[in-house]
Design a protein around this motif. Structure first.
Motif, mmCIF file in Angstrom:
data_model
loop_
_atom_site.group_PDB
_atom_site.id
_atom_site.type_symbol
_atom_site.label_atom_id
_atom_site.label_comp_id
_atom_site.label_asym_id
_atom_site.label_seq_id
_atom_site.Cartn_x
_atom_site.Cartn_y
_atom_site.Cartn_z
ATOM 1 N N PRO A 76 0.818 -1.229 0.000
ATOM 2 C CA PRO A 76 0.000 0.000 0.000
ATOM 3 C C PRO A 76 0.846 1.272 0.000
ATOM 4 O O PRO A 76 0.524 2.231 -0.693
ATOM 5 N N LEU A 77 1.951 1.250 0.760
ATOM 6 C CA LEU A 77 2.792 2.443 0.821
ATOM 7 C C LEU A 77 3.400 2.748 -0.553
ATOM 8 O O LEU A 77 3.450 3.901 -0.981
ATOM 9 N N GLY A 78 3.840 1.700 -1.244
ATOM 10 C CA GLY A 78 4.382 1.884 -2.587
ATOM 11 C C GLY A 78 3.342 2.472 -3.525
ATOM 12 O O GLY A 78 3.630 3.370 -4.314
ATOM 13 N N VAL A 79 2.107 1.977 -3.401
ATOM 14 C CA VAL A 79 1.016 2.477 -4.249
ATOM 15 C C VAL A 79 0.782 3.964 -3.964
ATOM 16 O O VAL A 79 0.733 4.789 -4.886
ATOM 17 N N VAL A 80 0.683 4.305 -2.684
ATOM 18 C CA VAL A 80 0.430 5.701 -2.314
ATOM 19 C C VAL A 80 1.569 6.600 -2.799
ATOM 20 O O VAL A 80 1.338 7.682 -3.337
ATOM 21 N N MET A 81 2.806 6.122 -2.629
ATOM 22 C CA MET A 81 3.944 6.940 -3.053
ATOM 23 C C MET A 81 3.940 7.198 -4.559
ATOM 24 O O MET A 81 4.383 8.242 -5.023
ATOM 25 N N ALA A 82 3.445 6.208 -5.314
ATOM 26 C CA ALA A 82 3.398 6.393 -6.766
ATOM 27 C C ALA A 82 2.283 7.344 -7.167
ATOM 28 O O ALA A 82 2.378 8.056 -8.152
ATOM 29 N N ARG A 83 1.191 7.351 -6.387
ATOM 30 C CA ARG A 83 0.013 8.124 -6.786
ATOM 31 C C ARG A 83 0.022 9.546 -6.229
ATOM 32 O O ARG A 83 -0.578 10.442 -6.805
ATOM 33 N N VAL A 84 0.649 9.748 -5.056
ATOM 34 C CA VAL A 84 0.697 11.088 -4.467
ATOM 35 C C VAL A 84 2.136 11.592 -4.588
ATOM 36 O O VAL A 84 3.019 11.197 -3.833
ATOM 37 N N ALA A 85 2.345 12.471 -5.573
ATOM 38 C CA ALA A 85 3.703 12.863 -5.930
ATOM 39 C C ALA A 85 4.490 13.425 -4.746
ATOM 40 O O ALA A 85 5.654 13.073 -4.536
ATOM 41 N N MET A 93 13.094 9.411 -0.623
ATOM 42 C CA MET A 93 14.459 9.626 -0.166
ATOM 43 C C MET A 93 14.815 8.615 0.927
ATOM 44 O O MET A 93 15.853 7.970 0.895
ATOM 45 N N TRP A 94 13.904 8.466 1.891
ATOM 46 C CA TRP A 94 14.178 7.548 3.003
ATOM 47 C C TRP A 94 14.234 6.107 2.538
ATOM 48 O O TRP A 94 15.081 5.331 2.988
ATOM 49 N N VAL A 95 13.326 5.757 1.651
ATOM 50 C CA VAL A 95 13.329 4.377 1.148
ATOM 51 C C VAL A 95 14.659 4.078 0.464
ATOM 52 O O VAL A 95 15.261 3.033 0.677
ATOM 53 N N ASN A 96 15.126 5.046 -0.320
ATOM 54 C CA ASN A 96 16.394 4.830 -1.009
ATOM 55 C C ASN A 96 17.576 4.740 -0.057
ATOM 56 O O ASN A 96 18.525 4.008 -0.306
ATOM 57 N N ALA A 129 12.958 -6.674 4.540
ATOM 58 C CA ALA A 129 12.135 -6.965 3.364
ATOM 59 C C ALA A 129 11.379 -5.762 2.811
ATOM 60 O O ALA A 129 11.159 -5.649 1.614
ATOM 61 N N VAL A 130 10.977 -4.842 3.699
ATOM 62 C CA VAL A 130 9.937 -3.887 3.305
ATOM 63 C C VAL A 130 10.379 -2.892 2.226
ATOM 64 O O VAL A 130 9.606 -2.557 1.336
ATOM 65 N N PHE A 131 11.635 -2.458 2.270
ATOM 66 C CA PHE A 131 12.002 -1.343 1.397
ATOM 67 C C PHE A 131 12.019 -1.719 -0.078
ATOM 68 O O PHE A 131 11.583 -0.955 -0.930
ATOM 69 N N VAL A 132 12.504 -2.915 -0.350
ATOM 70 C CA VAL A 132 12.530 -3.333 -1.760
ATOM 71 C C VAL A 132 11.100 -3.548 -2.274
ATOM 72 O O VAL A 132 10.799 -3.282 -3.436
ATOM 73 N N ILE A 133 10.218 -3.979 -1.374
ATOM 74 C CA ILE A 133 8.813 -4.158 -1.771
ATOM 75 C C ILE A 133 8.177 -2.803 -2.075
ATOM 76 O O ILE A 133 7.491 -2.631 -3.086
ATOM 77 N N ILE A 134 8.438 -1.819 -1.205
ATOM 78 C CA ILE A 134 7.906 -0.465 -1.444
ATOM 79 C C ILE A 134 8.401 0.051 -2.789
ATOM 80 O O ILE A 134 7.625 0.513 -3.629
ATOM 81 N N LEU A 135 9.702 -0.044 -2.988
ATOM 82 C CA LEU A 135 10.318 0.534 -4.178
ATOM 83 C C LEU A 135 9.774 -0.100 -5.459
ATOM 84 O O LEU A 135 9.405 0.601 -6.405
ATOM 85 N N ASP A 136 9.715 -1.435 -5.475
ATOM 86 C CA ASP A 136 9.247 -2.113 -6.687
ATOM 87 C C ASP A 136 7.774 -1.844 -6.953
ATOM 88 O O ASP A 136 7.366 -1.663 -8.101
ATOM 89 N N THR A 137 6.972 -1.800 -5.896
ATOM 90 C CA THR A 137 5.557 -1.493 -6.081
ATOM 91 C C THR A 137 5.400 -0.098 -6.664
ATOM 92 O O THR A 137 4.635 0.117 -7.609
ATOM 93 N N GLU A 138 6.171 0.842 -6.116
ATOM 94 C CA GLU A 138 6.092 2.215 -6.604
ATOM 95 C C GLU A 138 6.430 2.281 -8.092
ATOM 96 O O GLU A 138 5.714 2.898 -8.882
ATOM 97 N N ILE A 139 7.507 1.603 -8.461
ATOM 98 C CA ILE A 139 7.917 1.602 -9.873
ATOM 99 C C ILE A 139 6.813 1.000 -10.741
ATOM 100 O O ILE A 139 6.441 1.549 -11.770
ATOM 101 N N GLY A 140 6.277 -0.141 -10.282
ATOM 102 C CA GLY A 140 5.237 -0.825 -11.052
ATOM 103 C C GLY A 140 4.024 0.057 -11.282
ATOM 104 O O GLY A 140 3.503 0.156 -12.393
#
Ligand SMILES: Nc1ncnc2c1ncn2[C@@H]1O[C@H](COP(=O)(O)OP(=O)(O)OP(=O)(O)O)[C@@H](O)[C@H]1O
Ligand SMILES: [Mg+2]
Lengths: 250, 254
Positions: A76-85, A93-96, A129-140
């Motif tokens: 969900p966090l990845g989705v939100v990050m992709a949708r809310v600029a 920044m923090w995820v990276n 585990a969480v950060f790579v999941i966030i990042l990939d979801t955001e990209i997707g």
């Protein structure tokens, strides 16, 4: 693997490595490398013990709970990050930072704050585990086909339908890739967390074997953990291949 | 004509976020049950106008009225056929065609029944369970058309639907489209780059000027199609005059 220009089946190439290992072990070059035959024998003796199954069940529990949290929060966090600029920029920044940071260094801090117990291991798995999941979801989600979203809206999709029927499915290949990488990191998280705590699960066994210099048992456990990580990653990869047919045609 | 306009575009202007002014002061009426084409140089705002009518993007000024109601978003009386098809790659033809109904919550059996009928009408019955990537461009466009027909909208908006097919297929499509319209009473708005296509198909041709797009002329071809074969129509004096008239105007924009 290829040998003399021919494709070698994976089992066969493994067999070659085992033979090399056996020879090195038999040659007694180093005390930390026992022959593979001894390792396998040790594996067979430790598998049925109560201590081993207790260690496995507590480790599995930490892994499953930590991964479940990582999925429930990461996707969900990845989705939100992709949708809310704006959110994507701030959190991105923090995820990276965290995705490349040595999370292991945080475990002692967690131990100090949360205590020496299962919770610390669960959180370690989660953080691994969480950060790579966030990042990939955001990209997707970001790469999701915009014209499909437009199409859905045009045919009267409600906002939640745009997510469930378009965005999520568009991003599924990336999300699964994130889950697979996350799960592999999660296995690392269990082992490292438990090793640092040293009184729990598989980590306790590792600690025990290495202190008493039980190298055969030690390697047997390494192989078991490795096989578990491999099995987890392969089962996610199986799902990935099933959705691949459309990922290739996007 | 405007008395019977099902879509009315009133003084519509659109300036995109980046400051690009795509349309300014566009007013036109689209007659019910007729086929209108939008024609104009690349970048003049044809897609923009179509999306504003569809309710996908809001106009910066002016308003659009459909069936006497002001547009403030997409609606069930309008369906869109996309230039890039916009088919779901993970769904087969049947599910794709039924997608509009799926979004509305129509029960599975019912929506598949409707979809099967539409698929048959565009001649793809044996491809119901194929996936989009297994189809040719022309077939994909038929799926897109069937999907728009399945929701039974009165107004069908088409953005360069035939731009990715060869000339033979294109002409076949044109005939099928005319045939379809004759017995379905749909209002069609059609974007094209082809003067011949516009002249051949349209009851009304809206010529747009280069960016920012304004209506430079509206032409009503008035070609008698009644029972004549396509080649005959293409030799018709009216048809040739319309083609020439459009060309004289578009020529200035090169
Ligand atoms: N989302 C957008 N943001 C900013 N500018 C845009 C956007 N979409 C289109 N434009 C600009 O608006 C103008 C009109 O675009 P539009 O796509 O409506 O033209 P068109 O007439 O459909 O062109 P074509 O015939 O090439 O399809 C173009 O200059 C384009 O660059
Ligand atoms: Mg366009």
């Amino acid at each position: 693997m290829t040998l003399f220009g021919k494709k070698v089946p994976i089992l066969f190439s493994l067999a070659i490595w085992f033979i090399v290992w056996e020879l090195i072990g038999q040659a007694k070059l180093s005390t930390i490398i026992p022959p593979i035959s001894g390792v396998l024998a040790a594996g067979i003796t430790i598998l049925p013990t109560a201590k081993f199954s207790a260690a496995v069940s507590i480790s599995l529990r930490s892994f499953i709970v930590g991964m479940a949290l990582a999925l429930a929060i990461g996707i969900p966090l990845g989705v939100v990050m992709a949708r809310v600029a704006s959110l994507g920029k701030i959190l991105g920044m923090w995820v990276n930072i965290f995705i490349s940071a040595p999370i292991s260094a945080l475990v002692p801090v967690l131990m100090a704050v949360i205590g020496i117990g299962e919770t610390t291991v669960v959180i370690t798995v989660f953080l691994f585990a969480v950060f790579v999941i966030i990042l990939d979801t955001e990209i997707g989600i970001k790469q999701a086909d915009r014209s499909l979203v437009e199409m859905a809206r045009c045919f009267g999709a409600r906002p939640y339908q745009v997510y469930t029927k378009i965005l999520f499915l568009c991003a599924l290949p990336e999300i699964l890739a994130g889950v697979r990488l996350g799960a592999i990191r999660g296995v690392k998280g269990v082992v490292i967390g438990q090793l640092l705590i040293a009184i729990l699960g598989v980590g306790e066994l590792f600690e025990l074997y290495s202190q008493h210099f039980l190298m055969e048992e030690f390697w047997a456990l390494v192989i078991i953990v490795f096989m578990f990580a491999f099995a987890v990653s392969e089962s996610v990869a199986f799902l990935e291949r099933r959705v691949d047919y459309y990922a290739n045609t996007r | 004509m405007s008395a019977d306009a099902i879509v009315e575009v009133k003084e519509v202007g659109k300036t995109y976020d980046g400051g690009v002014e795509a349309l300014t002061g566009v007013s036109l009426g689209l007659p019910r049950g007729r086929l209108s084409t939008l024609l104009g140089p690349s970048g003049c705002g044809k897609t923009t106008l179509l999306k504003i009518i569809a309710g996908l993007i809001p106009p910066s000024s002016g308003e659009v009225w459909v069936k006497g109601k002001k547009v403030d978003g997409p609606g069930p009386e309008r369906a869109f056929v996309f230039q890039d098809f916009a088919l779901l790659p993970w769904a087969n033809v049947l599910r794709n065609v039924a997608f509009g109904l799926e979004l509305r919550g129509t029960p599975k059996e019912q929506r598949f029944e409707v979809a099967r009928k539409q698929i048959a009408e565009v001649g793809l019955s044996s491809f119901e369970s194929s996936y989009p990537h297994q189809l040719s461009g022309g077939m994909r466009q038929r799926v897109g058309l069937a999907r728009a027909l399945a929701v039974d909208a009165d107004i069908i908006l088409m953005d360069e639907p035939f731009s990715s097919v060869d000339e033979q297929t294109r002409r076949k499509f044109q005939e099928e489209l005319l045939e379809l319209l004759r017995h379905k009473q749909k209002t069609v708005i059609f974007v094209t780059h082809s003067i011949e296509e516009a002249a051949y198909l349209s009851d009304q041709i809206v010529l747009l000027s280069p960016r920012p797009g304004t209506v430079s002329k509206i032409i009503h071809p008035n070609i008698d199609r009644g029972g004549r074969d396509p080649d005959e129509i293409r030799r018709d004096k009216n048809y040739l005059d319309v083609v020439d008239e459009i060309w004289q105007i578009l020529k200035q924009y090169i």
